[in-house]
Structure formats: C-alpha cells, structure tokens
Design a protein around this motif. Sequence first.
Motif, PDB file in Angstrom:
ATOM      1  N   THR A 206       0.656  -1.679   0.209  1.00 18.51           N
ATOM      2  CA  THR A 206      -0.368  -0.145   0.169  1.00 18.51           C
ATOM      3  C   THR A 206       0.965   1.549  -0.152  1.00 18.51           C
ATOM      4  OG1 THR A 206      -0.273   0.268   2.325  1.00 18.51           O
ATOM      5  CG2 THR A 206      -2.206  -1.080   1.286  1.00 18.51           C
ATOM      6  N   ILE A 207       1.068   2.422  -0.382  1.00 16.63           N
ATOM      7  CA  ILE A 207       0.930   3.522  -0.869  1.00 16.63           C
ATOM      8  C   ILE A 207       0.603   4.638  -0.067  1.00 16.63           C
ATOM      9  CG2 ILE A 207       1.940   4.916  -1.839  1.00 16.63           C
ATOM     10  CD1 ILE A 207       2.011   3.338  -3.816  1.00 16.63           C
ATOM     11  N   HIS A 208       1.042   5.279   1.216  1.00 17.99           N
ATOM     12  CA  HIS A 208       0.483   6.868   1.689  1.00 17.99           C
ATOM     13  C   HIS A 208       1.332   7.631   0.792  1.00 17.99           C
ATOM     14  CE1 HIS A 208      -0.346   5.336   6.065  1.00 17.99           C
ATOM     15  NE2 HIS A 208      -1.039   5.343   5.267  1.00 17.99           N
ATOM     16  N   VAL A 209       0.237   8.898   0.148  1.00 18.58           N
ATOM     17  CA  VAL A 209       0.376  10.323  -0.472  1.00 18.58           C
ATOM     18  C   VAL A 209       0.898  11.372   0.307  1.00 18.58           C
ATOM     19  CG1 VAL A 209       0.546   9.051  -2.632  1.00 18.58           C
ATOM     20  CG2 VAL A 209      -1.236  10.193  -0.938  1.00 18.58           C
ATOM     21  N   LYS A 210       1.567  11.615   0.392  1.00 18.75           N
ATOM     22  CA  LYS A 210       1.467  12.810   1.722  1.00 18.75           C
ATOM     23  C   LYS A 210       2.670  13.614   1.371  1.00 18.75           C
ATOM     24  CE  LYS A 210       2.543  11.023   6.513  1.00 18.75           C
ATOM     25  NZ  LYS A 210       3.355  10.760   7.006  1.00 18.75           N
ATOM     26  N   ASP A 211       2.485  15.363   1.770  1.00 17.17           N
ATOM     27  CA  ASP A 211       3.260  16.082   1.492  1.00 17.17           C
ATOM     28  C   ASP A 211       3.999  16.995   2.372  1.00 17.17           C
ATOM     29  OD1 ASP A 211       4.925  17.611  -0.530  1.00 17.17           O
ATOM     30  OD2 ASP A 211       2.851  18.957  -1.422  1.00 17.17           O
ATOM     31  N   PHE A 212       5.279  18.172   1.922  1.00 15.53           N
ATOM     32  CA  PHE A 212       5.820  18.726   3.341  1.00 15.53           C
ATOM     33  C   PHE A 212       6.256  20.161   3.288  1.00 15.53           C
ATOM     34  CE2 PHE A 212       7.028  14.617   5.208  1.00 15.53           C
ATOM     35  CZ  PHE A 212       6.054  15.020   7.030  1.00 15.53           C
ATOM     36  N   TYR A 213       5.748  20.889   3.507  1.00 16.17           N
ATOM     37  CA  TYR A 213       6.556  21.932   3.678  1.00 16.17           C
ATOM     38  C   TYR A 213       8.062  21.694   4.311  1.00 16.17           C
ATOM     39  CZ  TYR A 213       2.464  24.657   2.811  1.00 16.17           C
ATOM     40  OH  TYR A 213       1.359  24.841   2.034  1.00 16.17           O
ATOM     41  N   ILE A 214       9.129  22.056   3.379  1.00 17.37           N
ATOM     42  CA  ILE A 214      10.510  21.994   3.751  1.00 17.37           C
ATOM     43  C   ILE A 214      11.647  23.450   4.148  1.00 17.37           C
ATOM     44  CG2 ILE A 214      12.602  20.482   3.914  1.00 17.37           C
ATOM     45  CD1 ILE A 214      11.093  19.027   2.220  1.00 17.37           C
ATOM     46  N   ARG A 215      12.249  23.476   5.696  1.00 20.79           N
ATOM     47  CA  ARG A 215      12.890  24.591   5.652  1.00 20.79           C
ATOM     48  C   ARG A 215      13.796  24.464   6.505  1.00 20.79           C
ATOM     49  NH1 ARG A 215       8.599  25.612   2.450  1.00 20.79           N
ATOM     50  NH2 ARG A 215       8.335  27.388   2.894  1.00 20.79           N
ATOM     51  N   THR A 216      14.797  25.050   6.059  1.00 22.69           N
ATOM     52  CA  THR A 216      16.394  24.791   6.604  1.00 22.69           C
ATOM     53  C   THR A 216      16.792  25.524   7.844  1.00 22.69           C
ATOM     54  OG1 THR A 216      16.875  26.571   5.232  1.00 22.69           O
ATOM     55  CG2 THR A 216      17.581  24.043   4.072  1.00 22.69           C
ATOM     56  N   ARG A 217      15.772  26.918   7.654  1.00 20.27           N
ATOM     57  CA  ARG A 217      16.396  27.938   9.048  1.00 20.27           C
ATOM     58  C   ARG A 217      14.833  28.048   9.896  1.00 20.27           C
ATOM     59  NH1 ARG A 217      19.854  31.119   8.460  1.00 20.27           N
ATOM     60  NH2 ARG A 217      21.265  31.305   5.874  1.00 20.27           N
ATOM     61  N   ASP A 218      14.777  27.779  11.260  1.00 25.25           N
ATOM     62  CA  ASP A 218      13.135  27.675  12.214  1.00 25.25           C
ATOM     63  C   ASP A 218      12.571  29.131  11.950  1.00 25.25           C
ATOM     64  OD1 ASP A 218      12.178  27.702  13.536  1.00 25.25           O
ATOM     65  OD2 ASP A 218      13.271  28.184  15.615  1.00 25.25           O
ATOM     66  N   PRO A 219      11.548  28.007  11.147  1.00 23.83           N
ATOM     67  CA  PRO A 219      10.135  29.124  11.258  1.00 23.83           C
ATOM     68  C   PRO A 219       9.162  29.406  12.120  1.00 23.83           C
ATOM     69  CG  PRO A 219       9.748  26.874  10.375  1.00 23.83           C
ATOM     70  CD  PRO A 219      10.772  26.551  11.508  1.00 23.83           C
ATOM     71  N   GLY A 220       9.446  29.115  12.919  1.00 22.42           N
ATOM     72  CA  GLY A 220       9.244  29.664  15.019  1.00 22.42           C
ATOM     73  C   GLY A 220       7.799  28.260  14.778  1.00 22.42           C
ATOM     74  N   ASP A 221       7.714  28.295  16.518  1.00 21.40           N
ATOM     75  CA  ASP A 221       6.638  26.921  16.685  1.00 21.40           C
ATOM     76  C   ASP A 221       6.219  25.797  16.518  1.00 21.40           C
ATOM     77  OD1 ASP A 221       4.145  25.862  17.912  1.00 21.40           O
ATOM     78  OD2 ASP A 221       2.776  26.502  15.730  1.00 21.40           O
ATOM     79  N   ALA A 222       8.102  25.439  16.382  1.00 16.90           N
ATOM     80  CA  ALA A 222       9.020  24.427  15.976  1.00 16.90           C
ATOM     81  C   ALA A 222       9.134  23.216  16.933  1.00 16.90           C
ATOM     82  CB  ALA A 222      10.180  24.259  14.901  1.00 16.90           C
ATOM     83  N   THR A 223       8.667  21.801  17.344  1.00 16.99           N
ATOM     84  CA  THR A 223       8.651  21.323  18.755  1.00 16.99           C
ATOM     85  C   THR A 223       9.485  20.017  17.570  1.00 16.99           C
ATOM     86  OG1 THR A 223       6.846  19.368  17.504  1.00 16.99           O
ATOM     87  CG2 THR A 223       6.569  21.189  19.381  1.00 16.99           C
ATOM     88  N   GLN A 224      10.013  18.839  18.406  1.00 16.29           N
ATOM     89  CA  GLN A 224      10.173  17.866  17.643  1.00 16.29           C
ATOM     90  C   GLN A 224       9.890  16.539  17.730  1.00 16.29           C
ATOM     91  OE1 GLN A 224      14.524  17.382  17.670  1.00 16.29           O
ATOM     92  NE2 GLN A 224      13.415  15.864  16.073  1.00 16.29           N
ATOM     93  N   PHE A 225       9.047  16.485  17.917  1.00 21.24           N
ATOM     94  CA  PHE A 225       8.048  15.354  17.355  1.00 21.24           C
ATOM     95  C   PHE A 225       6.439  15.660  17.038  1.00 21.24           C
ATOM     96  CE2 PHE A 225      10.699  12.603  20.723  1.00 21.24           C
ATOM     97  CZ  PHE A 225      11.241  12.783  19.226  1.00 21.24           C
ATOM     98  N   ASP A 226       5.831  17.021  16.547  1.00 20.44           N
ATOM     99  CA  ASP A 226       4.232  16.554  16.881  1.00 20.44           C
ATOM    100  C   ASP A 226       4.622  17.294  15.747  1.00 20.44           C
ATOM    101  OD1 ASP A 226       1.729  17.073  16.845  1.00 20.44           O
ATOM    102  OD2 ASP A 226       1.945  19.543  17.964  1.00 20.44           O
ATOM    103  N   CYS A 227       3.861  16.026  14.927  1.00 23.10           N
ATOM    104  CA  CYS A 227       3.737  17.005  13.321  1.00 23.10           C
ATOM    105  C   CYS A 227       2.101  16.686  13.123  1.00 23.10           C
ATOM    106  CB  CYS A 227       3.917  15.352  12.441  1.00 23.10           C
ATOM    107  SG  CYS A 227       2.906  13.500  12.967  1.00 23.10           S
ATOM    108  N   SER A 228       1.356  17.149  13.694  1.00 25.04           N
ATOM    109  CA  SER A 228      -0.152  17.165  13.295  1.00 25.04           C
ATOM    110  C   SER A 228      -0.459  19.053  13.459  1.00 25.04           C
ATOM    111  CB  SER A 228      -0.853  16.548  14.770  1.00 25.04           C
ATOM    112  OG  SER A 228      -2.484  16.481  14.478  1.00 25.04           O
ATOM    113  N   GLY A 229       0.212  19.202  12.052  1.00 26.86           N
ATOM    114  CA  GLY A 229       0.284  20.996  12.037  1.00 26.86           C
ATOM    115  C   GLY A 229       1.101  21.549  12.488  1.00 26.86           C
ATOM    116  N   SER A 230       1.941  21.207  13.022  1.00 24.63           N
ATOM    117  CA  SER A 230       3.489  22.125  13.402  1.00 24.63           C
ATOM    118  C   SER A 230       4.083  21.498  12.897  1.00 24.63           C
ATOM    119  CB  SER A 230       3.554  22.142  15.257  1.00 24.63           C
ATOM    120  OG  SER A 230       2.490  22.402  15.717  1.00 24.63           O
TER     121      SER A 230
END
Length: 296
Positions: A206-230
């Motif tokens: 099976t295949i999940h299709v997912k997309d990400f925004y990717i940044r190399t600098r801190d965009p703010g409001d960043a955590t290590q593990f919260d992938c649900s929106g942040s």
Amino acid sequence: MPTFGASIYSISRKIISGEMSPADGIKWLADNGAEAIELVPFGIDMVNEPVLIDTLLEAAKKANVPIINYSLNANFLQITTEEYAAELSRVKTHIDIANKLNLPTIRIDCAGYRRPIETNTIENFQQELPMILDTYRTLCDYASRYHITVLLENHGFHINGADRIRQIMTSIDRPNFGHQLDTGNYECVDDRAESAVDRLLPFATTIHVKDFYIRTRDPGDATQFDCSGSWFRSSGGRFLRGSILGQGDLDIYRILNSIKKSGYSGHILVEFEGMEDCLYGTRVSLDNLKRIYQSI
C-alpha cells in the motif's frame, strides 16, 4: 489502475474532538472522493468498544467504500522482557480486530515514534535488527491464520530510510510481509523522498501519499515530535510541516509519475496532517491526487 483513497487519520482531529463519529468520518471520506479507507485507532477504540467494529463495517457498506487497512503504532525496542510480552499481546489483539474487520493488511510499527533522536543511530539499528526481524516474523506467523499481511511503514525516525527499510524487507522470509510506502516520511530522516520512493516501490503493498513544507531555518513554533499541524524537526535538524498534497515542497508530480510508470495497481491513500482545516485539506489533497495522477 490504482484505487485512490484516504487514511481516516487525515480527519482524526474531528473524531477526537467529538465533532464527528468514526462512522461519520467514513461517510465523509466516501462522499468526498475516497474509494478506499484506512483505519487508525486515534479516537477509535475498538478494543474497549468492540461494537465499533460492526458500526464501522456497516458505515463502510452504506457508503459503498471498502476499509482496506489498519495502521497501528507499536514499540518493541528498548523495553524490558515483560514490556515486550505485553506489547506483543496488545498487538495480537489488534490483529484479531483486523480479522473481524475482514482486512487484508495491517501496518504495525516496531519502534516508538518519540524514541530519543540520539538513539536512532545505524549502530543501534544493526544491533536491534535481529529483534526487529524476529518480531515481524512472529507477527506474520500470527496474522497468517487470518490470511492477513503485516506491513512495515517507513515511519518515525528509527525504522525509516530507504537502506534500513530495504534491509528489513529483504531479510524476512514470510509471504505475508509487505511495505506500506509513505512518500513523505523518508524526509523525516533526511532521505530524499523522490529517490527513496523509486528504490522501495518494488516492495510496496500500500502507499501513503503525503506532502511537506521543508525549511532549513527555524520558521517558529517548531517542536521535535508534533507532526499534527506544527513544524517539527527531521533527524538532521531540518524543519518539516505537513501540507496539502501538491502544495508543499516535495515533487509530487515526479513521485506519482514513478508510481504510475512502475505499474503499481494497489491502494494510494492520502494522509493529510497540515495546519489547514482537516476536512478542507483532505478534500483538496484527494482532488489533487486524482488530478495529478491523471495528468502525468
């Protein structure tokens, strides 16, 4: 021709909040273009509420959409012998549930998502590989009584990356073992998604299709593990945030073209986890999946 569907995880915020029942979620996904649905037990507790099994089957029947997979978080590493036995028993209970749902596949993790990043080294992976392989063989043997295939997903920050997934896939001699290929998750360990997908497509069940925004600098409001929106951090320290499919920084056209050229004819499931309203994000992601696939 693949079947285009969605993981109910994409709209799990509505289910967890009580705005939607799990049955409502199935109906909504079907009404908005999902041709197949994956269950994830976030806000859906079929262990303590077994009546939900029949409720969900009836909802899927009414919506004329099949439930085709069940994705389960699990952890069998860095725990005691007693904890391992308890986790194995828990996971077997969920395999029993997958059987009652008449499912052909169940995705089962092996490492905890929130495992400390510094422990996810190649040395630890090599040391733990025998335990990983033995665990999946045990799970496959248990699931075989139901003719269920156990799926390994490139999920989290340890059992991820094209080389590690390929090592496991080529080391387990069980016919009911497969790969749930997630097109975005390889970026979590700084493995380029477009090339990793090319390398692992031959193993995909099976295949999940997912997309990400990717940044190399801190965009703010960043955590290590919260992938649900942040925003969250990759293993190498980049900043990732889920996006609507086709609106992020992954080359979704190239990824879907690779899938199409491979002749893959299984299920392709949207897994949305962006900041937008989850109903809007899931609907547009499904629309984009079909539109882009048809255009290439």
